[in-house]
Design a protein around this motif. Structure first.
Motif, PDB file in Angstrom:
ATOM      1  N   GLY A 131      -1.212  -2.582  -4.505  1.00  0.00           N
ATOM      2  CA  GLY A 131      -1.969  -2.290  -3.290  1.00  0.00           C
ATOM      3  C   GLY A 131      -2.625  -0.925  -3.319  1.00  0.00           C
ATOM      4  O   GLY A 131      -2.402  -0.103  -4.216  1.00  0.00           O
ATOM      5  N   LYS A 132      -3.450  -0.678  -2.321  1.00  0.00           N
ATOM      6  CA  LYS A 132      -4.244   0.550  -2.226  1.00  0.00           C
ATOM      7  C   LYS A 132      -3.371   1.801  -2.186  1.00  0.00           C
ATOM      8  O   LYS A 132      -2.279   1.796  -1.648  1.00  0.00           O
ATOM      9  N   GLN A 135      -7.878  -8.212  -3.119  1.00  0.00           N
ATOM     10  CA  GLN A 135      -7.254  -9.233  -2.291  1.00  0.00           C
ATOM     11  C   GLN A 135      -7.458 -10.626  -2.892  1.00  0.00           C
ATOM     12  O   GLN A 135      -6.570 -11.485  -2.792  1.00  0.00           O
ATOM     13  N   GLU A 136      -8.605 -10.849  -3.531  1.00  0.00           N
ATOM     14  CA  GLU A 136      -8.815 -12.122  -4.215  1.00  0.00           C
ATOM     15  C   GLU A 136      -7.793 -12.294  -5.340  1.00  0.00           C
ATOM     16  O   GLU A 136      -7.239 -13.386  -5.527  1.00  0.00           O
ATOM     17  N   LEU A 137      -7.539 -11.217  -6.092  1.00  0.00           N
ATOM     18  CA  LEU A 137      -6.546 -11.287  -7.164  1.00  0.00           C
ATOM     19  C   LEU A 137      -5.166 -11.652  -6.606  1.00  0.00           C
ATOM     20  O   LEU A 137      -4.467 -12.499  -7.168  1.00  0.00           O
ATOM     21  N   GLU A 162       0.830  -1.198   0.000  1.00  0.00           N
ATOM     22  CA  GLU A 162       0.000   0.000   0.000  1.00  0.00           C
ATOM     23  C   GLU A 162       0.867   1.252   0.000  1.00  0.00           C
ATOM     24  O   GLU A 162       2.032   1.228   0.393  1.00  0.00           O
ATOM     25  N   ASN A 163       0.282   2.352  -0.484  1.00  0.00           N
ATOM     26  CA  ASN A 163       0.917   3.672  -0.453  1.00  0.00           C
ATOM     27  C   ASN A 163       2.230   3.725  -1.228  1.00  0.00           C
ATOM     28  O   ASN A 163       3.191   4.363  -0.798  1.00  0.00           O
ATOM     29  N   PHE A 178      -7.359   1.851  -5.128  1.00  0.00           N
ATOM     30  CA  PHE A 178      -7.368   3.319  -5.072  1.00  0.00           C
ATOM     31  C   PHE A 178      -6.095   3.854  -5.714  1.00  0.00           C
ATOM     32  O   PHE A 178      -5.005   3.331  -5.465  1.00  0.00           O
ATOM     33  N   PHE A 179      -6.250   4.890  -6.537  1.00  0.00           N
ATOM     34  CA  PHE A 179      -5.123   5.581  -7.153  1.00  0.00           C
ATOM     35  C   PHE A 179      -5.116   7.038  -6.721  1.00  0.00           C
ATOM     36  O   PHE A 179      -6.182   7.655  -6.569  1.00  0.00           O
ATOM     37  N   ALA A 180      -3.929   7.605  -6.571  1.00  0.00           N
ATOM     38  CA  ALA A 180      -3.837   9.050  -6.431  1.00  0.00           C
ATOM     39  C   ALA A 180      -4.326   9.676  -7.735  1.00  0.00           C
ATOM     40  O   ALA A 180      -3.974   9.206  -8.823  1.00  0.00           O
ATOM     41  N   ASP A 181      -5.160  10.721  -7.645  1.00  0.00           N
ATOM     42  CA  ASP A 181      -5.831  11.263  -8.823  1.00  0.00           C
ATOM     43  C   ASP A 181      -4.878  11.702  -9.927  1.00  0.00           C
ATOM     44  O   ASP A 181      -5.094  11.396 -11.103  1.00  0.00           O
TER      45      ASP A 181
END
Length: 199
Positions: A74-75, A127-129, A18-19, A102-105
């Motif tokens: 990740g997110k 998470q399934e992927l 993530e991040n 989620f992506f940063a715009d």
């Protein structure tokens, strides 16, 4: 980098972190170049190589059991600096799709402008992927841009994703913003003529 999009079916490269910010995608020391060529060589540079330039065998891009043109991340992918070079590096490496919850715009738009399709899915589907790819490194995902669906072919589960209509048209026709304007030059000129007559 200009390639028409339709349906892409590919195995995936997982990055379950993530991040991930743009400095991790392409470190700042590589930003002096103004040409897009060669940026893919330095994608995730500080994770792919050690300080002596040797490949890190523990990093996914150096694992030959993974392949494909889809990056599953990740997110909050692409946070931090708005540098377009991060999208250049992703496209230059050969990725055509990035899937995340989620992506940063700004980074999301930079990907679209560089013919990389950012696909936003639910956290549960993401998470399934990851689980599917971990179980079988060559499991495939289908990304259908015309119908705006992404499908885990191993489980049959599918989700719908959103995309700006203009960007969808451009991707499906292999057009950047300048190409689109050139194709519609007659309409622009007609609009200008009408405006001039109204004044």
């Amino acid at each position: 980098m200009k390639q028409k999009f339709d349906i892409i079916t590919s195995s995936c490269i997982p990055l379950p972190l993530e991040n991930v910010d743009t400095d991790q995608i392409i470190p700042a020391r590589f930003l002096k170049a103004t040409d897009k060529e060669g940026f893919g060589d330095n994608l995730f540079r500080d994770w792919r190589y050690d300080k002596d330039g040797n490949p890190n065998p523990d990093f996914v891009l150096n694992d030959p059991s993974y392949s494909g043109v889809i990056l599953v991340a990740g997110k909050n992918f692409g946070s931090g600096s708005s540098r377009e070079h991060a999208a250049w590096a992703i496209a230059g490496y050969g990725f055509r799709v990035v899937i995340s919850s989620f992506f940063a715009d700004i980074h999301k738009n930079n990907e679209l402008n560089n013919f990389v399709l950012p696909v936003v899915v639910s956290e549960d589907f993401l998470q399934e992927l990851f689980r599917t790819i971990e179980k079988d490194h060559q499991s495939k995902v289908e990304v259908d841009l015309p119908n705006q669906t992404v499908t885990n072919l191993a489980t049959g589960r599918s989700e719908h994703f959103e995309i700006n209509g203009y960007k969808k048209h451009c991707l499906m026709n292999g057009l950047d913003d300048v190409d689109f304007l050139v194709r519609n030059l007659d309409k622009v000129e007609e609009y200008e003529r009408k405006r001039a007559n109204e004044c």
